[in-house]
Scaffold this motif. Sequence first.
Motif, PDB file in Angstrom:
ATOM      1  N   UNK A 224       0.828  -1.207   0.000  1.00 52.09           N
ATOM      2  CA  UNK A 224       0.000   0.000   0.000  1.00 52.09           C
ATOM      3  C   UNK A 224       0.863   1.257   0.000  1.00 52.09           C
TER       4      UNK A 224
ATOM      5  N   UNK B 149       2.539   1.828  -3.423  1.00 49.35           N
ATOM      6  CA  UNK B 149       1.665   2.348  -4.482  1.00 49.35           C
ATOM      7  C   UNK B 149       1.412   3.835  -4.287  1.00 49.35           C
ATOM      8  N   UNK B 150       1.232   4.256  -3.024  1.00 45.93           N
ATOM      9  CA  UNK B 150       0.927   5.665  -2.778  1.00 45.93           C
ATOM     10  C   UNK B 150       2.176   6.525  -2.928  1.00 45.93           C
TER      11      UNK B 150
ATOM     12  N   UNK C 130      -1.806  13.941  -6.573  1.00 44.45           N
ATOM     13  CA  UNK C 130      -1.442  12.573  -6.967  1.00 44.45           C
ATOM     14  C   UNK C 130       0.081  12.400  -6.917  1.00 44.45           C
TER      15      UNK C 130
ATOM     16  N   UNK D 222      -6.815   0.515   0.474  1.00 42.08           N
ATOM     17  CA  UNK D 222      -6.456  -0.300  -0.685  1.00 42.08           C
ATOM     18  C   UNK D 222      -7.012   0.319  -1.969  1.00 42.08           C
TER      19      UNK D 222
ATOM     20  N   UNK E 299      -7.601   3.496  -2.506  1.00 45.03           N
ATOM     21  CA  UNK E 299      -6.770   4.671  -2.808  1.00 45.03           C
ATOM     22  C   UNK E 299      -5.460   4.221  -3.451  1.00 45.03           C
ATOM     23  N   UNK E 300      -4.847   3.175  -2.876  1.00 42.03           N
ATOM     24  CA  UNK E 300      -3.569   2.711  -3.413  1.00 42.03           C
ATOM     25  C   UNK E 300      -3.727   2.233  -4.860  1.00 42.03           C
TER      26      UNK E 300
ATOM     27  N   UNK F 166      -4.110   5.226  -7.091  1.00 40.69           N
ATOM     28  CA  UNK F 166      -2.839   5.936  -7.231  1.00 40.69           C
ATOM     29  C   UNK F 166      -1.943   5.235  -8.246  1.00 40.69           C
ATOM     30  N   UNK F 167      -1.987   3.901  -8.227  1.00 43.03           N
ATOM     31  CA  UNK F 167      -1.080   3.168  -9.111  1.00 43.03           C
ATOM     32  C   UNK F 167      -1.641   3.000 -10.516  1.00 43.03           C
ATOM     33  N   UNK F 168      -2.952   3.180 -10.661  1.00 48.74           N
ATOM     34  CA  UNK F 168      -3.600   2.938 -11.949  1.00 48.74           C
ATOM     35  C   UNK F 168      -2.958   3.682 -13.130  1.00 48.74           C
ATOM     36  N   UNK F 169      -2.667   4.995 -13.020  1.00 47.01           N
ATOM     37  CA  UNK F 169      -2.060   5.687 -14.167  1.00 47.01           C
ATOM     38  C   UNK F 169      -0.712   5.084 -14.566  1.00 47.01           C
ATOM     39  N   UNK F 170       0.034   4.580 -13.592  1.00 49.75           N
ATOM     40  CA  UNK F 170       1.347   4.005 -13.919  1.00 49.75           C
ATOM     41  C   UNK F 170       1.166   2.658 -14.613  1.00 49.75           C
TER      42      UNK F 170
END
Lengths: 281, 289
Positions: free
Chosen positions: A92, A95-96, A153, B30, B32-33, B36-40
Amino acid sequence: MLSPSVLLYIAFVAMPLVAAITLSFFKWDLLTAPQFAGLANFVELATDGTTFRAIGNTFLFAIATVIFHMVGGLLLAIALNRPLNRLLRKVLSAAIFFPVLMSWAAVSLIWRYALDPNFGFVNYYLKQLGLTPPNWFADASSAMPSLIGIDVWHSLGYTMVILLAGLQSIPPTLYEAARLDGAGPVRQFWSVTVPLLSPTLLFASIISFVGAFQIFDPMFIITKGGPDNSTLSVVQDVYYSAFRDFDMGYASAKSLIIVAVILIVTMLQLRLSKRWVNYDK
Amino acid sequence: MSATERVLRRRRSSIQGSRLARYAVTIVLAVIAILMFLPIYWLIVTSITEPEHAFSLPPEWFPLHITSASYASSFDLIPFAVQIMNSIEVTTIVVIGQLLTSSLAAYAFARLKFRGRDGLFTVFLVALMVPLQVTVIPIFILMRTLGLLDTQVSLWLPVLLSVFGIFFLRQHFLSLPDELEDAAKIDGAGHWRILFQILLPLSGPILAALAIFSALVTWNDFFWPNIMITSPDKMTVPVGLVFLQAGLSGAPAVVVFAAIATVTIPLLVLFLIAQESIMRGIALAGVSR
């Protein structure tokens, strides 16, 4: 041992600062000889609507991002500071945090496409949900909020990590004592977390603000300051005066605004940290 | 139902409630995480998808039409390999240079006794309030006069001094007891030996934090090289990426994505390997600023 640093300091901090102040009293296009202009640059500055617009935009950007960073970063830090499965915590937080490591150039280009009205996936899913997507960077009313969102972001993970370090330095015995006194989670938050974290919070908001006030890349890459100057930042305004209009004196005068703002904010930080921040640990 | 039973039941349900709340927080975290990772993830998947399928909607979240063609195009359209080398060179020089100048200056400010030392240190601290965005115009003119525009020197020379690094290391040296050096001094060790053989070996985490921080800032910088550099084969990666997208009218979005992914994937791998130390380094450098 000091000589390399002193030489570098003179060449790349002291002299340029003095030169920037001196230049602000001249007109110079780099081609002809510089001409002394007295206060002309500052008089021009005082009536320059574009620069005022840029100052307003930059304050809006900086204040909005600081608020989102502090609130969002604190909530995320608290959520991650709970007892969690180690691997889950690692995944987690990774990813953030990962966007923090990416360059603004890459981030700007990715979001430019992600928010594209024709082939961006964001609009597609918003429409699937029955929502009307805004025109993102194309409207003067939504361009700045879009950039603020991208900044959140990109940099939220940075604030989160700093606040997480702050949270972890609070001794757990204080929470135990608060629990024994019958304090619930909300009471513990306001009576233990907030006062003990306040130095970190103040410090994180100051560096976040000073950093945001120098924003340049996403405006330059995505919106070019538009539409209608609605996203023009102060550094961008200085950049255009210097490297597009080749008005070095005027650009220097404008750049002093940045020093003035940082100076004021730093003074404010010193004042505030004396007045209400609790340093007792 | 007796009063005790009621209290017990309420307590049990509140424990269950708080456990539910805990799960809810984890689920929100989870989500949010993932967002956050989706665009990458989208960046990487798009970069390996055949151009005609790359931006189809809904996106092909599981790539079916895989190709490396966009990667090849990005290296054809701009001297991307050279630009990556430029970034590696400039970053290496800046990191090593900053660690060296900072260590020396921090030692002088922490251990040497000379007149005006604290005054000079305060003068140095003023630099923290003078960002490069203010000094860029005079430094640009200086580089132009010296004929150094559009060279690598213009990228690393002006940022070789890190006042933050000096401040950070000085604080650390001050926290190390003087007694550590006394024995070495009796043996006749000079300042250089004390610094390199006693103090610096005890500063591992601080030096690592500084190196990570300075590498990140230098590697990702766009503002400075965008002003100093004009030739494509002198550019660093961030400027090259923007040049690929905007400077050459016509690089398709997939090709830009492939170029971004080329530098993002190694960064992601590096981050996953060294996540703990990178995040600790950033937090350490961040908190002491």
